[in-house]
Design a protein around this motif. Structure first.
Motif, PDB file in Angstrom:
ATOM      1  N   ASN A 179       0.785  -1.273   0.117  1.00  0.00           N
ATOM      2  CA  ASN A 179       0.034   0.100  -0.115  1.00  0.00           C
ATOM      3  C   ASN A 179       1.108   1.294   0.134  1.00  0.00           C
ATOM      4  N   LEU A 180       0.212   2.449  -0.248  1.00  0.00           N
ATOM      5  CA  LEU A 180       0.985   3.682  -0.418  1.00  0.00           C
ATOM      6  C   LEU A 180       0.034   4.604   0.362  1.00  0.00           C
ATOM      7  N   TYR A 181       0.789   5.590   1.051  1.00  0.00           N
ATOM      8  CA  TYR A 181       0.102   6.833   1.806  1.00  0.00           C
ATOM      9  C   TYR A 181       0.524   8.059   1.456  1.00  0.00           C
ATOM     10  N   VAL A 182      -0.170   8.850   1.381  1.00  0.00           N
ATOM     11  CA  VAL A 182       0.166  10.201   1.084  1.00  0.00           C
ATOM     12  C   VAL A 182      -0.008  10.965   2.537  1.00  0.00           C
ATOM     13  N   LEU A 183       1.132  11.700   2.886  1.00  0.00           N
ATOM     14  CA  LEU A 183       1.326  12.366   3.968  1.00  0.00           C
ATOM     15  C   LEU A 183       1.352  13.951   3.875  1.00  0.00           C
ATOM     16  N   SER A 184       0.496  14.719   4.493  1.00  0.00           N
ATOM     17  CA  SER A 184       0.387  15.991   4.376  1.00  0.00           C
ATOM     18  C   SER A 184       0.064  16.866   5.389  1.00  0.00           C
ATOM     19  N   ARG A 185       0.027  18.144   5.253  1.00  0.00           N
ATOM     20  CA  ARG A 185      -0.730  18.890   6.282  1.00  0.00           C
ATOM     21  C   ARG A 185      -2.185  18.982   6.415  1.00  0.00           C
ATOM     22  N   GLU A 186      -2.797  19.124   7.421  1.00  0.00           N
ATOM     23  CA  GLU A 186      -4.191  19.200   7.520  1.00  0.00           C
ATOM     24  C   GLU A 186      -5.108  20.200   6.459  1.00  0.00           C
ATOM     25  N   GLY A 187      -6.028  20.058   5.850  1.00  0.00           N
ATOM     26  CA  GLY A 187      -6.793  20.913   4.835  1.00  0.00           C
ATOM     27  C   GLY A 187      -5.845  21.232   3.684  1.00  0.00           C
ATOM     28  N   HIS A 188      -4.715  20.340   3.316  1.00  0.00           N
ATOM     29  CA  HIS A 188      -4.211  20.325   1.949  1.00  0.00           C
ATOM     30  C   HIS A 188      -5.056  20.341   0.996  1.00  0.00           C
ATOM     31  N   SER A 189      -4.994  21.253   0.066  1.00  0.00           N
ATOM     32  CA  SER A 189      -5.686  21.420  -1.486  1.00  0.00           C
ATOM     33  C   SER A 189      -5.724  19.971  -1.940  1.00  0.00           C
ATOM     34  N   ILE A 190      -4.889  19.307  -1.918  1.00  0.00           N
ATOM     35  CA  ILE A 190      -4.939  17.870  -2.559  1.00  0.00           C
ATOM     36  C   ILE A 190      -5.890  17.023  -2.254  1.00  0.00           C
ATOM     37  N   LEU A 191      -6.486  17.263  -1.090  1.00  0.00           N
ATOM     38  CA  LEU A 191      -7.586  16.504  -0.274  1.00  0.00           C
ATOM     39  C   LEU A 191      -8.933  16.521  -0.671  1.00  0.00           C
ATOM     40  N   ASP A 192      -9.181  17.749  -1.610  1.00  0.00           N
ATOM     41  CA  ASP A 192     -10.554  18.094  -2.121  1.00  0.00           C
ATOM     42  C   ASP A 192     -10.734  17.035  -3.000  1.00  0.00           C
ATOM     43  N   SER A 193     -10.123  16.289  -3.588  1.00  0.00           N
ATOM     44  CA  SER A 193     -10.444  15.381  -4.777  1.00  0.00           C
ATOM     45  C   SER A 193      -9.831  14.192  -4.956  1.00  0.00           C
ATOM     46  N   ASP A 194      -9.997  13.187  -5.818  1.00  0.00           N
ATOM     47  CA  ASP A 194      -9.443  12.020  -5.986  1.00  0.00           C
ATOM     48  C   ASP A 194      -7.764  12.215  -5.978  1.00  0.00           C
ATOM     49  N   ILE A 195      -6.896  11.481  -5.489  1.00  0.00           N
ATOM     50  CA  ILE A 195      -5.532  11.813  -5.394  1.00  0.00           C
ATOM     51  C   ILE A 195      -5.021  10.720  -6.420  1.00  0.00           C
ATOM     52  N   SER A 196      -4.073  11.340  -7.502  1.00  0.00           N
ATOM     53  CA  SER A 196      -3.441  10.484  -8.427  1.00  0.00           C
ATOM     54  C   SER A 196      -2.039  11.001  -8.150  1.00  0.00           C
ATOM     55  N   PHE A 197      -1.104  10.071  -9.039  1.00  0.00           N
ATOM     56  CA  PHE A 197       0.373  10.419  -9.081  1.00  0.00           C
ATOM     57  C   PHE A 197       0.414  11.828  -9.604  1.00  0.00           C
ATOM     58  N   GLU A 198      -0.156  12.032 -10.626  1.00  0.00           N
ATOM     59  CA  GLU A 198       0.020  13.400 -11.467  1.00  0.00           C
ATOM     60  C   GLU A 198      -0.436  14.527 -10.437  1.00  0.00           C
ATOM     61  N   ARG A 199      -1.638  14.370  -9.693  1.00  0.00           N
ATOM     62  CA  ARG A 199      -1.738  15.480  -8.579  1.00  0.00           C
ATOM     63  C   ARG A 199      -0.851  15.548  -7.603  1.00  0.00           C
ATOM     64  N   ILE A 200      -0.296  14.395  -7.139  1.00  0.00           N
ATOM     65  CA  ILE A 200       0.839  14.477  -5.954  1.00  0.00           C
ATOM     66  C   ILE A 200       2.009  15.264  -6.788  1.00  0.00           C
ATOM     67  N   ALA A 201       2.405  15.107  -7.994  1.00  0.00           N
ATOM     68  CA  ALA A 201       3.488  15.663  -8.780  1.00  0.00           C
ATOM     69  C   ALA A 201       3.290  17.422  -8.869  1.00  0.00           C
ATOM     70  N   GLU A 202       1.959  17.783  -8.727  1.00  0.00           N
ATOM     71  CA  GLU A 202       1.435  19.203  -8.856  1.00  0.00           C
ATOM     72  C   GLU A 202       2.532  19.931  -7.588  1.00  0.00           C
ATOM     73  N   TYR A 203       2.821  19.174  -6.416  1.00  0.00           N
ATOM     74  CA  TYR A 203       3.213  19.926  -5.448  1.00  0.00           C
ATOM     75  C   TYR A 203       4.487  19.412  -5.011  1.00  0.00           C
ATOM     76  N   PRO A 204       5.384  20.303  -4.224  1.00  0.00           N
ATOM     77  CA  PRO A 204       6.602  20.037  -3.861  1.00  0.00           C
ATOM     78  C   PRO A 204       6.665  18.633  -3.275  1.00  0.00           C
ATOM     79  N   PHE A 205       7.572  17.699  -3.504  1.00  0.00           N
ATOM     80  CA  PHE A 205       7.652  16.273  -2.921  1.00  0.00           C
ATOM     81  C   PHE A 205       8.943  16.376  -2.041  1.00  0.00           C
ATOM     82  N   VAL A 206       8.414  15.635  -1.011  1.00  0.00           N
ATOM     83  CA  VAL A 206       9.611  15.253   0.109  1.00  0.00           C
ATOM     84  C   VAL A 206       9.763  13.798  -0.174  1.00  0.00           C
ATOM     85  N   TYR A 207      11.060  13.635  -0.428  1.00  0.00           N
ATOM     86  CA  TYR A 207      11.788  12.429  -0.569  1.00  0.00           C
ATOM     87  C   TYR A 207      12.035  11.523   0.872  1.00  0.00           C
TER      88      TYR A 207
END
Length: 322
Positions: A179-207
């Motif tokens: 499984n894969l889990y997305v970690l973010s701050r509360e209220g992040h705009s990515i949470l407003d709709s379905d999450i895809s890899f393309e949408r994740i890549a729209e934001y700065p990424f933490v490796y």
């Protein structure tokens, strides 16, 4: 090449400890707290290291102290020296031990949620044993090989590749993490709709990879490269506390296969975690194998208490990770 010969006599263990913790945590404040020494002492030791090596080593940025390329070269050497020096703490001045102690290394992403369970496990044993718990680092496998660690829990894509480190290693599979889990701050705009890899890549990424031998890129980063998805990797963080601090104050996102991080983030105000849809996860797993946790120990080393501890740690991890 170095511009001058290094005066080794000017390098002390405390300064190397500061270098290692600064490299891992990117935070002078966390380093000060971890070593229980005042911030001015951190600054003086860092200045001494900079003078000795003739290099700045770290650059202060918005989110802490970031190592430069020369610090990248120094870190594994310093880490090895500090880990070797820790063997002094395992010497028994009374020769006769009241109990057997076992130094072990476990990734921060797991130990952050199972620490209490592990302590209770050892204390509840009929004949208690001692453990020295260290966080997994890039030198942990070598520490198992040279006998400074009883065992280490490591994350890898392949048992064969991990086994290739040495024919002296016994590699025991613990759990596949599919499984894969997305970690973010509360209220992040990515949470407003379905999450895809393309949408994740729209934001700065933490490796953020925990418990893995050093690699140039994660499976997600390689997937984006192969699919032509633009991805901006903003920072690398391999410490849970630093990851928490960073994401709370950022629009950046992190992606992890550790359900333990999903659980921990769910409990912390101002943070959010969610599981990526199975169909989305399969897009990546169809191209790259999922990560698996392994327990690594020396072959041929048998001890009833150690065997008991190995079995219990494996069972505990299996029970705590989805």
């Amino acid at each position: 090449m170095l511009g001058k010969e290094i005066d080794i006599e000017k390098i002390d263990l405390l300064s190397l400890s500061i270098l290692v913790l600064l490299y891992e945590n990117k935070s002078a404040t966390m380093t000060s707290k971890a070593l229980r020494i005042p911030a001015p002492k951190i600054s003086r030791c860092l200045k001494q290291l900079r003078d000795t090596f003739g290099n700045e080593l770290f650059v202060r940025q918005r989110y802490g102290m970031h190592p430069n390329e020369f610090a990248d070269q120094l870190y594994p050497i310093a880490r090895n020296i500090i880990d070797t020096a820790k063997a002094f703490n395992r010497l028994d001045p009374n020769i006769i031990k009241s109990r057997q102690d076992y130094p072990i290394a476990i990734p921060d992403a797991i130990s952050c949620t199972m620490m209490r369970s592990l302590i209770n496990l050892v204390h509840d044993k009929e004949h208690p044993i001692g453990i020295s718990l260290e966080l997994w680092n890039g030198n942990s496998i070598n520490e198992v090989l040279n006998g400074n660690l009883s065992f280490a829990v490591s994350c890898h894509y392949s048992q064969e590749q991990l086994q290739a480190y040495s024919d002296k290693l016994e590699v025991i599979p613990i759990k596949s993490m599919e499984n894969l889990y997305v970690l973010s701050r509360e209220g992040h705009s990515i949470l407003d709709s379905d999450i895809s890899f393309e949408r994740i890549a729209e934001y700065p990424f933490v490796y953020t990879e925990f418990g893995k031998p050093e690699e140039r890129a994660s499976a997600f980063q390689r997937f984006c490269l192969g699919e032509g998805i633009p991805l901006h990797t903003e920072i690398t963080i391999r410490n849970v506390a630093s990851l928490i601090d960073y994401l709370i104050n950022s629009d950046a996102l992190a992606l992890t296969s550790y359900s333990s991080l999903y659980d921990k983030f769910s409990e912390i105000p101002l943070l959010h975690s969610c599981q990526l849809a199975h169909r989305e996860t399969r897009r990546m797993l169809d191209k790259f194998p999922c990560s698996t946790l392994f327990l690594v120990r020396q072959k041929g080393v048998r001890d009833a208490n150690l065997d008991w501890l190995v079995d219990r740690v494996i069972s505990l991890i299996q029970a705590n990770l989805n």
